[in-house]
Design a protein around this motif. Structure first.
Motif, mmCIF file in Angstrom:
data_model
loop_
_atom_site.group_PDB
_atom_site.id
_atom_site.type_symbol
_atom_site.label_atom_id
_atom_site.label_comp_id
_atom_site.label_asym_id
_atom_site.label_seq_id
_atom_site.Cartn_x
_atom_site.Cartn_y
_atom_site.Cartn_z
ATOM 1 N N LYS A 52 0.832 -1.194 0.000
ATOM 2 C CA LYS A 52 0.000 0.000 0.000
ATOM 3 C C LYS A 52 0.871 1.251 0.000
ATOM 4 O O LYS A 52 1.846 1.339 0.750
ATOM 5 N N ASP A 53 0.475 2.215 -0.819
ATOM 6 C CA ASP A 53 1.198 3.476 -0.932
ATOM 7 C C ASP A 53 0.591 4.488 0.046
ATOM 8 O O ASP A 53 -0.033 5.469 -0.357
ATOM 9 N N TRP A 54 0.802 4.249 1.339
ATOM 10 C CA TRP A 54 0.251 5.128 2.369
ATOM 11 C C TRP A 54 1.184 6.310 2.620
ATOM 12 O O TRP A 54 2.387 6.240 2.395
ATOM 13 N N THR A 55 0.611 7.370 3.125
ATOM 14 C CA THR A 55 1.419 8.470 3.634
ATOM 15 C C THR A 55 1.874 8.140 5.056
ATOM 16 O O THR A 55 1.402 7.185 5.673
ATOM 17 N N ILE A 56 2.784 8.954 5.583
ATOM 18 C CA ILE A 56 3.277 8.709 6.939
ATOM 19 C C ILE A 56 2.160 8.895 7.964
ATOM 20 O O ILE A 56 2.029 8.114 8.912
ATOM 21 N N SER A 57 1.340 9.898 7.771
ATOM 22 C CA SER A 57 0.234 10.133 8.705
ATOM 23 C C SER A 57 -0.765 8.985 8.685
ATOM 24 O O SER A 57 -1.294 8.585 9.734
ATOM 25 N N GLU A 58 -1.019 8.423 7.524
ATOM 26 C CA GLU A 58 -1.917 7.277 7.441
ATOM 27 C C GLU A 58 -1.335 6.065 8.146
ATOM 28 O O GLU A 58 -2.067 5.305 8.795
ATOM 29 N N VAL A 59 -0.038 5.877 8.020
ATOM 30 C CA VAL A 59 0.607 4.745 8.701
ATOM 31 C C VAL A 59 0.489 4.894 10.216
ATOM 32 O O VAL A 59 0.192 3.931 10.933
ATOM 33 N N VAL A 60 0.703 6.112 10.710
ATOM 34 C CA VAL A 60 0.616 6.347 12.156
ATOM 35 C C VAL A 60 -0.793 6.047 12.666
ATOM 36 O O VAL A 60 -0.976 5.374 13.692
ATOM 37 N N HIS A 61 -1.796 6.503 11.958
ATOM 38 C CA HIS A 61 -3.178 6.263 12.393
ATOM 39 C C HIS A 61 -3.532 4.780 12.327
ATOM 40 O O HIS A 61 -4.233 4.273 13.214
ATOM 41 N N LYS A 62 -3.061 4.083 11.319
ATOM 42 C CA LYS A 62 -3.352 2.657 11.211
ATOM 43 C C LYS A 62 -2.649 1.870 12.306
ATOM 44 O O LYS A 62 -3.183 0.875 12.816
ATOM 45 N N VAL A 63 -1.439 2.293 12.671
ATOM 46 C CA VAL A 63 -0.722 1.615 13.758
ATOM 47 C C VAL A 63 -1.434 1.838 15.090
ATOM 48 O O VAL A 63 -1.594 0.913 15.901
ATOM 49 N N LEU A 64 -1.871 3.055 15.333
ATOM 50 C CA LEU A 64 -2.540 3.365 16.598
ATOM 51 C C LEU A 64 -3.914 2.723 16.704
ATOM 52 O O LEU A 64 -4.432 2.548 17.817
ATOM 53 N N GLU A 65 -4.525 2.365 15.580
ATOM 54 C CA GLU A 65 -5.805 1.664 15.628
ATOM 55 C C GLU A 65 -5.658 0.236 16.115
ATOM 56 O O GLU A 65 -6.635 -0.357 16.598
ATOM 57 N N LEU A 66 -4.466 -0.334 15.972
ATOM 58 C CA LEU A 66 -4.216 -1.695 16.442
ATOM 59 C C LEU A 66 -3.822 -1.689 17.911
ATOM 60 O O LEU A 66 -3.306 -0.699 18.434
ATOM 61 N N ASN A 67 -4.070 -2.801 18.577
ATOM 62 C CA ASN A 67 -3.550 -2.997 19.926
ATOM 63 C C ASN A 67 -2.070 -3.350 19.842
ATOM 64 O O ASN A 67 -1.597 -3.882 18.826
ATOM 65 N N HIS A 68 -1.340 -3.048 20.902
ATOM 66 C CA HIS A 68 0.110 -3.232 20.829
ATOM 67 C C HIS A 68 0.508 -4.702 20.779
ATOM 68 O O HIS A 68 1.660 -5.012 20.457
ATOM 69 N N TRP A 69 -0.416 -5.621 21.082
ATOM 70 C CA TRP A 69 -0.078 -7.039 20.992
ATOM 71 C C TRP A 69 -0.469 -7.623 19.631
ATOM 72 O O TRP A 69 -0.229 -8.792 19.380
ATOM 73 N N GLU A 70 -1.074 -6.825 18.779
ATOM 74 C CA GLU A 70 -1.446 -7.312 17.456
ATOM 75 C C GLU A 70 -0.272 -7.180 16.490
ATOM 76 O O GLU A 70 0.821 -6.736 16.863
ATOM 77 N N ASP A 71 -0.525 -7.606 15.235
ATOM 78 C CA ASP A 71 0.559 -7.694 14.245
ATOM 79 C C ASP A 71 0.851 -6.312 13.666
ATOM 80 O O ASP A 71 0.409 -5.977 12.558
#
Length: 242
Positions: A97-116
């Motif tokens: 996926k050709d995400w921007t940096i801001s999109e990557v940050v939001h997608k990471v924060l949507e996951l729990n820290h124990w997820e992939d």
């Protein structure tokens, strides 16, 4: 430059008995070769891509609930900016996926820290540009989520194009200092020296701050003495109010 000619080396070259002498130079042919070398300068076509790092403010207002939100959007280097060998590698892969940096940050924060989280980051095309790494760490540490930042930093160090930098370690040390994690901040301080990153005034400032807040004055004094021995410029040293 001195030159000379020898009579016995004259050769007739024209039918009208015109004699053209051969001239010998005392200058070395190797030096002539060195002077004739051309210098080529290789420039990256995206070296001055300032549009990728411009911060764009995006606002959201919900009049029904009375909520509003203002966020900063950063694009970073995307698929068109990465080297061609990586671009061809991800061109036909629908999972990349050709995400921007801001999109990557939001997608990471949507996951729990124990997820992939690493699986999500491995789908990001921008990981092939090392210039995206400091901005990614800055954006995710500003959110204050220490567990997500640790996962992203661990994933980043496993990338082949990763290059250790002072600003990346300083941001992680400041994040641990905000969460009063003294041992982890000190561990990053020794780790950055193993990666041959020289601590600066900002690094010592964060370490003295976190040890002062924890009441570990002996450690704070030792770090202060270490900074003075390292001859770090303290003109930008702003001590925290412990």
């Amino acid at each position: 430059m001195a030159t000379f000619q020898e009579p016995h080396l004259f050769k007739p070259k024209h039918p009208n008995n015109f004699i053209e002498p051969y001239f010998f130079s005392t200058k070395s042919p190797i030096s002539n070769l060195n002077n004739s070398r051309k210098t080529f300068v290789i420039r990256c076509k995206n070296a001055k891509n300032e549009e990728a790092w411009k911060e764009k403010k995006l606002g959201f207002v919900d009049y029904d609930t009375g909520r509003h939100n203002v966020s900063v959007h950063i694009s970073g280097f995307r698929k068109a900016d990465i080297p061609q060998r990586y671009r061809l590698r991800v061109e036909g892969n629908r999972f990349q996926k050709d995400w921007t940096i801001s999109e990557v940050v939001h997608k990471v924060l949507e996951l729990n820290h124990w997820e992939d989280i690493e699986g999500l980051l491995n789908r990001w095309v921008g990981r092939f540009s090392r210039k995206n790494f400091p901005v990614l760490i800055r954006e995710i540490t500003q959110m204050g989520s220490i567990e997500h930042s640790i996962h992203v930093f661990r994933w980043m160090k496993n990338q082949k194009n990763y290059c250790a930098r002072n600003d990346i370690y300083n941001m992680m040390i400041r994040l641990h200092a905000r969460h009063n994690r003294t041992d982890q901040a000190r561990g990053l301080f020794f780790e950055m020296q193993e990666w041959r990153c020289k601590p600066d005034a900002e690094t010592y400032n964060a370490l003295i701050h976190v040890h002062g807040r924890a009441g570990q004055w002996r450690w704070a004094m030792n770090i202060m003495e270490d900074m003075l021995r390292a001859a770090v410029c303290i003109c930008t040293f702003l001590p925290y109010q412990c």
